[in-house]
Design an enzyme around this catalytic site. Structure first.
Site, short mmCIF file in Angstrom:
data_model
loop_
_atom_site.label_atom_id
_atom_site.label_comp_id
_atom_site.label_asym_id
_atom_site.label_seq_id
_atom_site.Cartn_x
_atom_site.Cartn_y
_atom_site.Cartn_z
N ASN A 93 0.80 -1.22 0.00
CA ASN A 93 0.00 0.00 0.00
C ASN A 93 0.84 1.28 0.00
O ASN A 93 0.32 2.38 0.18
CB ASN A 93 -0.93 0.01 1.21
N HIS A 94 2.14 1.12 -0.21
CA HIS A 94 3.04 2.28 -0.24
C HIS A 94 3.46 2.54 -1.68
O HIS A 94 4.10 1.70 -2.31
CB HIS A 94 4.27 2.01 0.62
N HIS A 95 3.08 3.71 -2.20
CA HIS A 95 3.32 4.01 -3.61
C HIS A 95 4.41 5.08 -3.76
O HIS A 95 4.17 6.26 -3.44
CB HIS A 95 2.03 4.49 -4.27
#
Length: 218
Positions: A93-95
């Site tokens: 979930n880390h972009h």
């Protein structure tokens, strides 16, 4: 205090006997040697993988968010050493292309990105304190050196090491690897494998191939 799974460094556990997470597929005779971690296979070696009893009670990302969850697939006769980390889908979930990599709660549903299944093929050996990143495939008969960080697929019967892990060498010649791929000894019936243990404990692939032609392929 949580009880230690292992009583001594020489103890190993077959994954078939300890894996309960339905998102983990495990073959025959694959083992985990986790004494020095004081961590369970599913709660230390494998990380951020929905499907354990507690996470199933908390939420269902497939039903709640429509996520396609990645799985972990481990073949037959795989050796996994103490300290190994297999990172899975809970940290996608880390972009880095977004303004912030911070996973705001109201954006969690939209931020998940599948990396694909992580596959550790049969007869692979994952050395102590190696880290396998999400979506990587470790080929059959491959060796991952201790302390390596594997960020891309590892070819069959190849030794890799370093951070990021790079090819050190092939274990055998191209011709020998083709024979090994054809034989797929780790899929044989156990009784046939036991008949050939003296050959397995040698470097004679030609001798094993003769056994294969006489006893397996016939």
């Amino acid at each position: 205090m949580k009880q230690h799974q292992f009583s001594h460094w020489s103890e190993t556990k077959y994954l078939k006997d300890i894996v309960t997470n339905p998102m983990i597929e495990v073959g025959e005779y694959s083992y985990y040697s986790g004494y020095y971690d004081n961590l369970d296979f599913e709660d230390g070696c494998v990380r951020y993988l929905w499907g354990d009893e507690q996470s199933r009670k908390l939420f269902n990302p497939s039903e709640d968010y429509g996520w396609h969850l990645d799985k972990l697939s481990i073949g037959n006769y795989v050796c996994i050493a103490s300290g190994v980390i297999i990172l899975m889908g809970g940290n996608h979930n880390h972009h880095p292309e977004w303004i912030t990599v911070y996973p705001f709660v109201d954006q969690i549903a939209n931020s998940y990105e599948s990396k694909g299944d992580t596959i550790i093929a049969s007869d692979a050996w994952i050395g102590m304190n190696a880290m396998i990143m999400p979506g990587v495939k470790i080929g059959e008969g491959a060796i991952v050196a201790a302390g390596s960080v594997v960020v891309k697929d590892v070819p069959a019967y190849t030794i890799v090491g370093g951070n990021p892990a790079k090819v050190i060498k092939q274990r055998f010649t191209d011709q020998e690897i083709e024979k090994l791929k054809e034989m797929r000894w780790f899929d044989w019936k156990r009784e046939k494998i036991e008949q050939a243990t003296s050959i397995f404990s040698s470097s004679s692939i030609d001798q094993l191939y003769d056994f294969y032609l006489k006893e397996i392929k016939k």
